[in-house]
Write an enzyme that holds these catalytic residues in place. Sequence first.
Site, PDB file in Angstrom:
ATOM      1  N   ASN A  26     -10.545  -0.492   6.858  1.00 23.64           N
ATOM      2  CA  ASN A  26      -9.869  -1.261   5.823  1.00 23.64           C
ATOM      3  C   ASN A  26      -8.364  -1.001   5.855  1.00 23.64           C
ATOM      4  O   ASN A  26      -7.905   0.097   6.164  1.00 23.64           O
ATOM      5  CB  ASN A  26     -10.452  -0.978   4.429  1.00 23.64           C
ATOM      6  CG  ASN A  26     -10.471   0.483   4.031  1.00 23.64           C
ATOM      7  OD1 ASN A  26     -10.792   1.354   4.832  1.00 23.64           O
ATOM      8  ND2 ASN A  26     -10.147   0.756   2.785  1.00 23.64           N
ATOM      9  N   VAL A  27      -7.609  -2.060   5.571  1.00 21.68           N
ATOM     10  CA  VAL A  27      -6.150  -2.004   5.563  1.00 21.68           C
ATOM     11  C   VAL A  27      -5.692  -2.613   4.245  1.00 21.68           C
ATOM     12  O   VAL A  27      -5.781  -3.822   4.051  1.00 21.68           O
ATOM     13  CB  VAL A  27      -5.542  -2.777   6.760  1.00 21.68           C
ATOM     14  CG1 VAL A  27      -4.021  -2.702   6.730  1.00 21.68           C
ATOM     15  CG2 VAL A  27      -6.089  -2.249   8.078  1.00 21.68           C
ATOM     16  N   GLU A  28      -5.233  -1.751   3.333  1.00 20.62           N
ATOM     17  CA  GLU A  28      -4.811  -2.222   2.017  1.00 20.62           C
ATOM     18  C   GLU A  28      -3.366  -2.710   2.025  1.00 20.62           C
ATOM     19  O   GLU A  28      -2.624  -2.490   2.986  1.00 20.62           O
ATOM     20  CB  GLU A  28      -4.961  -1.097   0.982  1.00 20.62           C
ATOM     21  CG  GLU A  28      -6.394  -0.717   0.737  1.00 20.62           C
ATOM     22  CD  GLU A  28      -6.546   0.373  -0.310  1.00 20.62           C
ATOM     23  OE1 GLU A  28      -7.686   0.586  -0.729  1.00 20.62           O
ATOM     24  OE2 GLU A  28      -5.550   1.022  -0.702  1.00 20.62           O
ATOM     25  N   SER A  82      -0.056  -5.659  -2.662  1.00 23.51           N
ATOM     26  CA  SER A  82      -0.583  -6.855  -3.321  1.00 23.51           C
ATOM     27  C   SER A  82      -2.071  -6.893  -2.980  1.00 23.51           C
ATOM     28  O   SER A  82      -2.475  -7.364  -1.920  1.00 23.51           O
ATOM     29  CB  SER A  82       0.132  -8.097  -2.793  1.00 23.51           C
ATOM     30  OG  SER A  82      -0.446  -9.249  -3.348  1.00 23.51           O
ATOM     31  N   TYR A  83      -2.892  -6.339  -3.856  1.00 19.99           N
ATOM     32  CA  TYR A  83      -4.300  -6.068  -3.557  1.00 19.99           C
ATOM     33  C   TYR A  83      -5.076  -7.177  -2.844  1.00 19.99           C
ATOM     34  O   TYR A  83      -5.805  -6.886  -1.898  1.00 19.99           O
ATOM     35  CB  TYR A  83      -5.059  -5.657  -4.824  1.00 19.99           C
ATOM     36  CG  TYR A  83      -4.677  -4.288  -5.329  1.00 19.99           C
ATOM     37  CD1 TYR A  83      -4.545  -3.206  -4.465  1.00 19.99           C
ATOM     38  CD2 TYR A  83      -4.449  -4.075  -6.673  1.00 19.99           C
ATOM     39  CE1 TYR A  83      -4.190  -1.955  -4.932  1.00 19.99           C
ATOM     40  CE2 TYR A  83      -4.099  -2.821  -7.148  1.00 19.99           C
ATOM     41  CZ  TYR A  83      -3.979  -1.763  -6.277  1.00 19.99           C
ATOM     42  OH  TYR A  83      -3.635  -0.527  -6.741  1.00 19.99           O
ATOM     43  N   GLU A 118     -15.002  -4.600   7.888  1.00 17.97           N
ATOM     44  CA  GLU A 118     -15.939  -5.506   8.556  1.00 17.97           C
ATOM     45  C   GLU A 118     -15.210  -6.702   9.157  1.00 17.97           C
ATOM     46  O   GLU A 118     -15.471  -7.094  10.305  1.00 17.97           O
ATOM     47  CB  GLU A 118     -16.998  -6.013   7.565  1.00 17.97           C
ATOM     48  CG  GLU A 118     -17.832  -4.917   6.949  1.00 17.97           C
ATOM     49  CD  GLU A 118     -17.287  -4.357   5.644  1.00 17.97           C
ATOM     50  OE1 GLU A 118     -18.089  -3.925   4.808  1.00 17.97           O
ATOM     51  OE2 GLU A 118     -16.039  -4.338   5.452  1.00 17.97           O
TER      52      GLU A 118
END
Length: 138
Positions: free
Chosen positions: A48-50, A53-54, A61
Site C-alpha cells: 500500500n502507498v498512502e 489526501s487519503y 492488491e
Amino acid sequence: MASLTAEEIELLASKANAAKEAAYCPYSKFRVGAALLTQSGEFFTGANVENASYPVGTCAERVAFGTAVVAGHRRFKAIAVATDIKPPASPCGMCRQFMSEFTTRSFPVYMYDKEMNCSIISMGELLPNSFGPEDFEH
C-alpha cells in the site's frame, strides 16, 4: 478454487509478508503486502502507498495487479494479502472490484494475519453478484 502446490502457497505467503516492508503508510501505519501469482508461474508483489489526501492512496492488491497487467499478464492463479493485524484483513471494496476484472469467481484470495495464520476465500464470496467484463457480452 484453483489448485495450488504447497510450494506456490508458501511462496505467495512469504512474498506477501515481505512486501509489507515496502509499504508507505505514514498516516494509518497499516502495512499491507500482496503477492500475485500468474498462470505462467510468475509472482508480482505490491504494497500500500498512502497519500496525505487519503482517497489518492493505492492498495497493495491494486499495485500488484497493475504491475502484472502492465507487464502483459491477464491470467492469474491466486493472490495473497498480508497485514499486521489479527484476524487477517480482506481486500477493500475497490480492490475487490478491481481484482474481479482479471479473475474468475473461483479465484482464491489467501489472507494472512500478523502471525501468518491464513484464511482463504474465493472472489465469488468476496464480491457476490459482481459487475464485470461478462456483463458487456451480448
